[in-house]
Design a protein around this motif. Structure first.
Motif, mmCIF file in Angstrom:
data_model
loop_
_atom_site.group_PDB
_atom_site.id
_atom_site.type_symbol
_atom_site.label_atom_id
_atom_site.label_comp_id
_atom_site.label_asym_id
_atom_site.label_seq_id
_atom_site.Cartn_x
_atom_site.Cartn_y
_atom_site.Cartn_z
ATOM 1 N N MET A 67 84.609 88.449 46.484
ATOM 2 C CA MET A 67 83.579 87.419 46.469
ATOM 3 C C MET A 67 83.439 86.829 47.874
ATOM 4 N N ILE A 68 82.296 86.184 48.114
ATOM 5 C CA ILE A 68 82.029 85.526 49.381
ATOM 6 C C ILE A 68 82.111 84.009 49.168
ATOM 7 N N ALA A 69 82.871 83.346 50.023
ATOM 8 C CA ALA A 69 83.020 81.892 49.927
ATOM 9 C C ALA A 69 83.100 81.326 51.341
ATOM 10 N N PHE A 70 83.274 79.992 51.435
ATOM 11 C CA PHE A 70 83.239 79.322 52.733
ATOM 12 C C PHE A 70 84.413 78.354 52.879
ATOM 13 N N THR A 77 87.258 71.314 69.205
ATOM 14 C CA THR A 77 86.440 70.559 70.132
ATOM 15 C C THR A 77 85.986 69.284 69.445
ATOM 16 N N ARG A 78 86.188 68.132 70.078
ATOM 17 C CA ARG A 78 85.817 66.871 69.456
ATOM 18 C C ARG A 78 84.323 66.839 69.166
ATOM 19 N N GLY A 79 83.983 66.388 67.961
ATOM 20 C CA GLY A 79 82.587 66.312 67.564
ATOM 21 C C GLY A 79 82.014 67.622 67.085
ATOM 22 N N GLN A 80 82.858 68.645 66.950
ATOM 23 C CA GLN A 80 82.391 69.954 66.517
ATOM 24 C C GLN A 80 83.410 70.573 65.573
ATOM 25 N N GLY A 81 82.919 71.148 64.497
ATOM 26 C CA GLY A 81 83.787 71.832 63.551
ATOM 27 C C GLY A 81 83.286 73.244 63.316
ATOM 28 N N TYR A 82 83.944 73.926 62.387
ATOM 29 C CA TYR A 82 83.635 75.326 62.161
ATOM 30 C C TYR A 82 83.601 75.623 60.660
ATOM 31 N N VAL A 83 82.628 76.427 60.269
ATOM 32 C CA VAL A 83 82.507 76.862 58.880
ATOM 33 C C VAL A 83 82.668 78.368 58.854
ATOM 34 N N TYR A 84 83.658 78.814 58.112
ATOM 35 C CA TYR A 84 84.010 80.228 58.043
ATOM 36 C C TYR A 84 83.418 80.867 56.790
ATOM 37 N N LYS A 85 82.766 81.984 56.979
ATOM 38 C CA LYS A 85 82.327 82.799 55.849
ATOM 39 C C LYS A 85 83.437 83.798 55.553
ATOM 40 N N VAL A 86 83.922 83.803 54.328
ATOM 41 C CA VAL A 86 85.161 84.503 54.009
ATOM 42 C C VAL A 86 84.968 85.460 52.829
ATOM 43 N N GLU A 87 85.563 86.624 52.941
ATOM 44 C CA GLU A 87 85.643 87.546 51.812
ATOM 45 C C GLU A 87 86.981 87.310 51.114
ATOM 46 N N ALA A 88 86.927 86.997 49.834
ATOM 47 C CA ALA A 88 88.124 86.658 49.065
ATOM 48 C C ALA A 88 88.205 87.539 47.819
ATOM 49 N N PRO A 89 89.396 87.697 47.254
ATOM 50 C CA PRO A 89 89.525 88.463 46.008
ATOM 51 C C PRO A 89 88.688 87.840 44.890
ATOM 52 N N ASP A 90 88.227 88.670 43.988
ATOM 53 C CA ASP A 90 87.411 88.192 42.868
ATOM 54 C C ASP A 90 88.237 87.471 41.805
ATOM 55 N N GLY A 91 89.523 87.636 41.821
ATOM 56 C CA GLY A 91 90.366 86.991 40.819
ATOM 57 C C GLY A 91 91.477 87.924 40.375
ATOM 58 N N PRO A 92 92.189 87.541 39.311
ATOM 59 C CA PRO A 92 91.916 86.404 38.420
ATOM 60 C C PRO A 92 92.377 85.061 38.999
ATOM 61 N N PHE A 93 91.601 84.008 38.689
ATOM 62 C CA PHE A 93 91.935 82.653 39.089
ATOM 63 C C PHE A 93 92.299 81.832 37.854
ATOM 64 N N LEU A 94 93.261 80.952 38.013
ATOM 65 C CA LEU A 94 93.578 79.996 36.956
ATOM 66 C C LEU A 94 92.451 78.970 36.870
ATOM 67 N N ALA A 137 103.130 86.236 41.559
ATOM 68 C CA ALA A 137 103.849 87.430 41.114
ATOM 69 C C ALA A 137 103.312 87.943 39.782
ATOM 70 N N ALA A 138 102.741 87.025 38.982
ATOM 71 C CA ALA A 138 102.175 87.398 37.684
ATOM 72 C C ALA A 138 100.759 87.955 37.815
ATOM 73 N N GLY A 139 100.245 87.984 39.050
ATOM 74 C CA GLY A 139 98.940 88.593 39.281
ATOM 75 C C GLY A 139 97.792 87.638 39.517
ATOM 76 N N TYR A 140 98.060 86.327 39.536
ATOM 77 C CA TYR A 140 96.988 85.356 39.748
ATOM 78 C C TYR A 140 96.717 85.190 41.251
ATOM 79 N N VAL A 141 95.443 85.258 41.613
ATOM 80 C CA VAL A 141 95.043 85.114 43.010
ATOM 81 C C VAL A 141 95.127 83.662 43.447
ATOM 82 N N GLY A 142 94.832 82.749 42.534
ATOM 83 C CA GLY A 142 94.837 81.331 42.860
ATOM 84 C C GLY A 142 94.275 80.514 41.725
ATOM 85 N N CYS A 143 93.667 79.366 42.073
ATOM 86 C CA CYS A 143 93.088 78.454 41.089
ATOM 87 C C CYS A 143 91.612 78.236 41.403
#
Length: 218
Positions: free
Chosen positions: A1-4, A75-92, A163-169
């Motif tokens: 999946m694609i997230a930020f 940099t002060r006054g500047q931030g960054y937004v990352y476009k990320v490819e992440a596993p589809d799951g499973p998520f809790l 370890a049980a296979g969950y990618v996250g929440c």
């Protein structure tokens, strides 16, 4: 999946050692890298005090004393937004109670409750909050609180869940899907945007990812 992911820091890969270094309330829904499916929501975390569309100067609520990193990382006054490819799951699903999860997650959560009964300096308070979670779903998730309290107790559940296979929440928050990925190594940065004064600079993808895109943020 694609997230930020939004951050005041510039980096080339996610590092578990940096978790919690900027946002003091990090880990409320699990220990890992936080992502959202809305780019503008991610921008709120790119700059302290940034609103949905306009960066408004505010007290550093939720941020550490010096939210802007030193050196070349930010940099002060500047931030960054990352476009990320992440596993589809499973998520809790943190929007439901621990007892409503299927196995093996439910058994792991039960181990967490048992660990809190046996030790921990504020175990009575922890158990009270967890027991009252059904009446406070609008304010916090029972799964998130259990994971947080178990980490503070020295009995973290995230390694067992991974370890049980969950990618996250995952959790739904005001129309946005929020994800927590336990393993930073499972995430791949696709591109980065600079976010300054409430505006995004052009997004530019690089293969392999390098800092050459900084020319658009200068």
């Amino acid at each position: 999946m694609i997230a930020f992911h939004g951050s005041p820091c510039l980096f080339q890969h996610f590092d578990a050692g940096k978790i919690g270094s900027q946002w003091r309330y990090g880990g409320s829904e699990g220990f890992g890298i936080y992502l959202v499916d809305d780019r503008e929501v991610a921008a709120r975390y790119a700059l302290p005090g940034a609103s949905m569309h306009v960066a408004v100067p505010q007290p550093w609520y939720g941020w550490h004393q010096n939210p802007t990193p030193n050196g070349k990382e930010g940099t002060r006054g500047q931030g960054y937004v990352y476009k990320v490819e992440a596993p589809d799951g499973p998520f809790l699903d943190n929007d439901v109670l621990c007892s409503e999860h299927p196995q093996p997650a439910r058994s792991i959560f039960e181990k967490g409750f048992s660990a809190l009964k046996g030790r921990g300096p504020t175990r009575g308070y922890w158990l009270h909050v967890l027991a009252d979670a059904p009446n406070n779903r609008a304010y916090y998730s029972q799964v998130g609180k259990l994971l947080s309290y178990c980490r503070k107790n020295g009995t973290p559940l995230e390694p067992m869940l991974a370890a049980a296979g969950y990618v996250g929440c995952k959790k739904r928050d005001r129309g946005t899907n929020e994800f927590v990925c336990f393993d930073p190594g499972a995430l791949r940065i696709l591109s980065v945007s600079a976010f300054r004064e409430g505006e995004f600079l052009p997004m530019k993808a690089h293969k392999p990812f390098q800092h050459a895109w900084l020319e658009v943020a200068a």
